[in-house]
Design an enzyme around this catalytic site. Sequence first.
Site, PDB file in Angstrom:
ATOM      1  N   GLU A  23       0.800   4.172   1.967  1.00 45.66           N
ATOM      2  CA  GLU A  23       1.616   4.448   3.434  1.00 45.66           C
ATOM      3  C   GLU A  23       2.526   3.250   3.395  1.00 45.66           C
ATOM      4  OE1 GLU A  23      -3.000   5.472   3.236  1.00 45.66           O
ATOM      5  OE2 GLU A  23      -2.014   3.953   2.745  1.00 45.66           O
ATOM      6  N   CYS A  77      -2.998   0.101   7.332  1.00 39.47           N
ATOM      7  CA  CYS A  77      -1.802   0.992   7.101  1.00 39.47           C
ATOM      8  C   CYS A  77      -1.221   2.140   8.199  1.00 39.47           C
ATOM      9  CB  CYS A  77      -2.124   1.708   5.888  1.00 39.47           C
ATOM     10  SG  CYS A  77      -1.537   0.785   4.474  1.00 39.47           S
ATOM     11  N   HIS A 125       1.054  -1.412   0.338  1.00 43.71           N
ATOM     12  CA  HIS A 125       0.327  -0.722   0.059  1.00 43.71           C
ATOM     13  C   HIS A 125       1.284   1.017  -0.091  1.00 43.71           C
ATOM     14  CE1 HIS A 125      -4.383  -2.085   1.911  1.00 43.71           C
ATOM     15  NE2 HIS A 125      -3.176  -2.454   0.630  1.00 43.71           N
ATOM     16  N   CYS A 140      -5.864   2.770   5.284  1.00 43.26           N
ATOM     17  CA  CYS A 140      -6.599   1.258   6.136  1.00 43.26           C
ATOM     18  C   CYS A 140      -6.465   0.858   7.380  1.00 43.26           C
ATOM     19  CB  CYS A 140      -6.844  -0.048   4.724  1.00 43.26           C
ATOM     20  SG  CYS A 140      -4.906  -0.391   4.568  1.00 43.26           S
TER      21      CYS A 140
END
Length: 150
Positions: A57, A87, A55, A84
Amino acid sequence: MQPEPATSALAAAVREAEEGVEEGGMPFGAAIVLDGEVIARGRNRQVQRGDHLAHAETEAIRECIERYGTVPAGAVLVATEGPCAMCAGAAVITGIRSVVVGEVHHFAGAVDLLRAEGVGVQILEDPICIDLVTRFRAEHADLWQRYSAG
């Protein structure tokens, strides 16, 4: 955090998201800023790498740790979309105490989890971030369905 650093960091995160889309990936980007300077960047690379954990992040956090050995105190995570749960957890365990979110219109993510952990969260509802995801969802509904947490 002053508005100007948030704006420049959000611009860096948006560039990462756009580059991810150009590579055939998802429209999410992130940047880490310290004292007004972007010190790390990341974009979602789930599709490009076939890695559900890649992801934006986590990619930015990983780059920051590789560069500094840790996430420096006072660093701010800036993400185009609500982070999410994975993250958000990564931000918490690496000591990030402030997160700026471009938009939560399409996916609020785990903003409540961040706040419950004492992380300051600023939501911008940035029209550029909203438009980026709106266009992506319309053009790539299959990828959105498969790789988005939202």
